[in-house]
Scaffold this motif. Structure first.
Motif, PDB file in Angstrom:
ATOM      1  N   THR A   1       0.847  -1.196   0.000  1.00  0.00           N
ATOM      2  CA  THR A   1       0.000   0.000   0.000  1.00  0.00           C
ATOM      3  C   THR A   1       0.886   1.250   0.000  1.00  0.00           C
ATOM      4  N   PRO A   2       0.440   2.310  -0.663  1.00  0.00           N
ATOM      5  CA  PRO A   2       1.223   3.545  -0.699  1.00  0.00           C
ATOM      6  C   PRO A   2       1.336   4.165   0.701  1.00  0.00           C
ATOM      7  N   MET A   3       2.503   4.741   1.001  1.00  0.00           N
ATOM      8  CA  MET A   3       2.745   5.457   2.259  1.00  0.00           C
ATOM      9  C   MET A   3       3.449   6.781   1.940  1.00  0.00           C
ATOM     10  N   PRO A   4       2.777   7.695   1.223  1.00  0.00           N
ATOM     11  CA  PRO A   4       3.425   8.957   0.829  1.00  0.00           C
ATOM     12  C   PRO A   4       3.884   9.769   2.041  1.00  0.00           C
ATOM     13  N   TYR A   5       4.966  10.490   1.852  1.00  0.00           N
ATOM     14  CA  TYR A   5       5.512  11.377   2.887  1.00  0.00           C
ATOM     15  C   TYR A   5       5.841  10.601   4.178  1.00  0.00           C
ATOM     16  N   ALA A   6       6.380   9.421   4.015  1.00  0.00           N
ATOM     17  CA  ALA A   6       6.682   8.574   5.174  1.00  0.00           C
ATOM     18  C   ALA A   6       7.906   9.073   5.933  1.00  0.00           C
ATOM     19  N   MET A   7       7.744   9.150   7.254  1.00  0.00           N
ATOM     20  CA  MET A   7       8.843   9.511   8.156  1.00  0.00           C
ATOM     21  C   MET A   7       8.935   8.401   9.201  1.00  0.00           C
ATOM     22  N   PHE A   8       9.887   7.471   8.994  1.00  0.00           N
ATOM     23  CA  PHE A   8       9.997   6.286   9.839  1.00  0.00           C
ATOM     24  C   PHE A   8      10.660   6.620  11.170  1.00  0.00           C
ATOM     25  N   PHE A   9      10.086   6.041  12.235  1.00  0.00           N
ATOM     26  CA  PHE A   9      10.621   6.320  13.580  1.00  0.00           C
ATOM     27  C   PHE A   9      10.857   5.071  14.414  1.00  0.00           C
ATOM     28  N   SER A  10      10.248   3.919  14.053  1.00  0.00           N
ATOM     29  CA  SER A  10      10.439   2.693  14.837  1.00  0.00           C
ATOM     30  C   SER A  10      10.169   1.488  13.948  1.00  0.00           C
ATOM     31  N   GLY A  11      11.230   0.847  13.475  1.00  0.00           N
ATOM     32  CA  GLY A  11      11.059  -0.294  12.586  1.00  0.00           C
ATOM     33  C   GLY A  11      10.287   0.113  11.342  1.00  0.00           C
ATOM     34  N   GLY A  12       9.168  -0.603  11.074  1.00  0.00           N
ATOM     35  CA  GLY A  12       8.353  -0.280   9.910  1.00  0.00           C
ATOM     36  C   GLY A  12       7.261   0.743  10.188  1.00  0.00           C
ATOM     37  N   GLN A  13       7.231   1.290  11.386  1.00  0.00           N
ATOM     38  CA  GLN A  13       6.200   2.278  11.719  1.00  0.00           C
ATOM     39  C   GLN A  13       6.678   3.684  11.353  1.00  0.00           C
ATOM     40  N   ALA A  14       5.746   4.427  10.753  1.00  0.00           N
ATOM     41  CA  ALA A  14       6.098   5.766  10.270  1.00  0.00           C
ATOM     42  C   ALA A  14       4.889   6.686  10.378  1.00  0.00           C
ATOM     43  N   VAL A  15       5.177   7.961  10.346  1.00  0.00           N
ATOM     44  CA  VAL A  15       4.124   8.973  10.174  1.00  0.00           C
ATOM     45  C   VAL A  15       3.993   9.159   8.677  1.00  0.00           C
ATOM     46  N   HIS A  16       2.790   9.032   8.116  1.00  0.00           N
ATOM     47  CA  HIS A  16       2.632   9.192   6.668  1.00  0.00           C
ATOM     48  C   HIS A  16       1.196   9.537   6.302  1.00  0.00           C
ATOM     49  N   TYR A  17       1.018   9.988   5.065  1.00  0.00           N
ATOM     50  CA  TYR A  17      -0.317  10.303   4.557  1.00  0.00           C
ATOM     51  C   TYR A  17      -1.063   9.010   4.272  1.00  0.00           C
ATOM     52  N   SER A  18      -2.390   9.015   4.550  1.00  0.00           N
ATOM     53  CA  SER A  18      -3.218   7.844   4.287  1.00  0.00           C
ATOM     54  C   SER A  18      -4.485   8.271   3.550  1.00  0.00           C
ATOM     55  N   SER A  19      -4.634   7.805   2.315  1.00  0.00           N
ATOM     56  CA  SER A  19      -5.842   8.099   1.554  1.00  0.00           C
ATOM     57  C   SER A  19      -7.048   7.388   2.166  1.00  0.00           C
ATOM     58  N   ASP A  20      -6.803   6.255   2.821  1.00  0.00           N
ATOM     59  CA  ASP A  20      -7.894   5.531   3.481  1.00  0.00           C
ATOM     60  C   ASP A  20      -8.437   6.338   4.656  1.00  0.00           C
ATOM     61  N   PHE A  21      -7.530   6.948   5.409  1.00  0.00           N
ATOM     62  CA  PHE A  21      -7.941   7.800   6.529  1.00  0.00           C
ATOM     63  C   PHE A  21      -8.717   9.000   5.998  1.00  0.00           C
ATOM     64  N   ALA A  22      -8.259   9.558   4.881  1.00  0.00           N
ATOM     65  CA  ALA A  22      -8.937  10.708   4.291  1.00  0.00           C
ATOM     66  C   ALA A  22     -10.348  10.340   3.855  1.00  0.00           C
ATOM     67  N   ALA A  23     -10.537   9.103   3.385  1.00  0.00           N
ATOM     68  CA  ALA A  23     -11.840   8.670   2.881  1.00  0.00           C
ATOM     69  C   ALA A  23     -12.754   8.133   3.973  1.00  0.00           C
ATOM     70  N   ARG A  24     -12.220   7.353   4.896  1.00  0.00           N
ATOM     71  CA  ARG A  24     -13.047   6.646   5.882  1.00  0.00           C
ATOM     72  C   ARG A  24     -13.017   7.261   7.276  1.00  0.00           C
TER      73      ARG A  24
END
Length: 274
Positions: free
Chosen positions: A216-239
């Motif tokens: 799944t796309p993770m635009p503007y990802a800023m990783f901070f712990s393993g595979g976890q990152a702060v990023h944009y989510s189109s799913d969050f924007a929609a749902r």
């Protein structure tokens, strides 16, 4: 002649006595031949308020339908009204705290269904009826669509450059030396893939990242712990908050995450707390 004058004086005195016997007071003349202050039998005294405006008569019926909330009002009370109307399927948007056209339409529909005056204003009778049919909205109901106020920053956020992320308020505040630069709505992982809490640092930035694990796309990802990152989510924007991430911190406002991505540097602190 003296005798006649004496008679005239006696008659005049008798007239004065008769007048006194048939009147409560003697009113001064206004110069027109009418008594300026002549009392009228049916006249009622008028009360005057301290500001000089006539006050309502004691027998006046108070307006029991004076609006508590009406178009143009804003704030938490309006947000609660919208959340209650949403509970019983009269208001279909997320609460926004603004008494707008959609709110007026919902209130009118509710009033008409219950046989109340269809005004669109929320008066005491309407509010009492609505409260009796609904439950007090919780925090996440009031801010189901976002725009919630950020929580008090964790003390670990008060120094340096920090992505200060609160799970309780579901907000991310970008802070520099204790001052909030910007704030965005965020969502977190589900109970099966929780977002980690603690103090971390941005170790990698990827503008056009795509998850190799979930494809799944993770635009503007800023990783901070393993595979976890702060990023944009189109799913969050929609749902909205109807969904969850796989542990990442999702941002739904693409413009804001793009601006944030441009400001955050590798090594900046990330604090995630309740």
């Amino acid at each position: 002649m003296r005798h006649i004058s004496g008679i005239r004086r006696a008659v005049a005195a008798a007239v004065v006595v008769a007048a006194a016997a048939t009147s409560c007071t003697v009113q001064p003349s206004d110069g027109t031949g009418n008594g300026a202050g002549k009392q009228q039998p049916d006249a009622k005294p008028s009360a005057t308020a301290p500001d000089g405006k006539p006050s309502k008569s004691p027998s006046s019926k108070p307006d029991a339908q004076e609006a508590l909330l009406s178009p143009g009002d804003e704030g938490k009370q309006v947000r609660e009204l919208q959340a209650r109307l949403r509970q019983i399927a009269w208001y279909f948007q997320y609460p926004n705290g603004k008494y707008d056209a959609a709110t007026v339409k919902a209130v009118k529909g509710f009033q008409e269904k219950r046989g109340l005056a269809k005004t669109g204003d929320t008066d005491p009778v309407t509010m009492k009826k609505l409260v009796g049919m609904t439950s007090k909205p919780g925090y996440f109901e009031l801010y189901a669509g976002g725009d919630q106020p950020p929580a008090k920053p964790d003390k670990r956020c008060l120094t340096g450059r920090v992505l200060c992320i609160s799970k309780s308020s579901r907000t991310l505040s970008w802070m520099i030396d204790g001052k909030v630069v910007s704030t965005v709505d965020v969502r977190f992982g589900s109970q099966y893939t929780p977002t980690r809490e603690g103090v971390f640092s941005v170790y990698w930035k990827s503008r056009h990242h795509v998850s190799t694990l979930y494809d799944t796309p993770m635009p503007y990802a800023m990783f901070f712990s393993g595979g976890q990152a702060v990023h944009y989510s189109s799913d969050f924007a929609a749902r909205g908050y109807g969904g969850a991430s796989h542990g990442c911190v999702n941002v739904r406002n693409e413009g804001k995450i793009a601006a944030l991505f441009g400001q955050v540097q590798k090594g900046d602190k990330v604090v995630i707390y309740w």
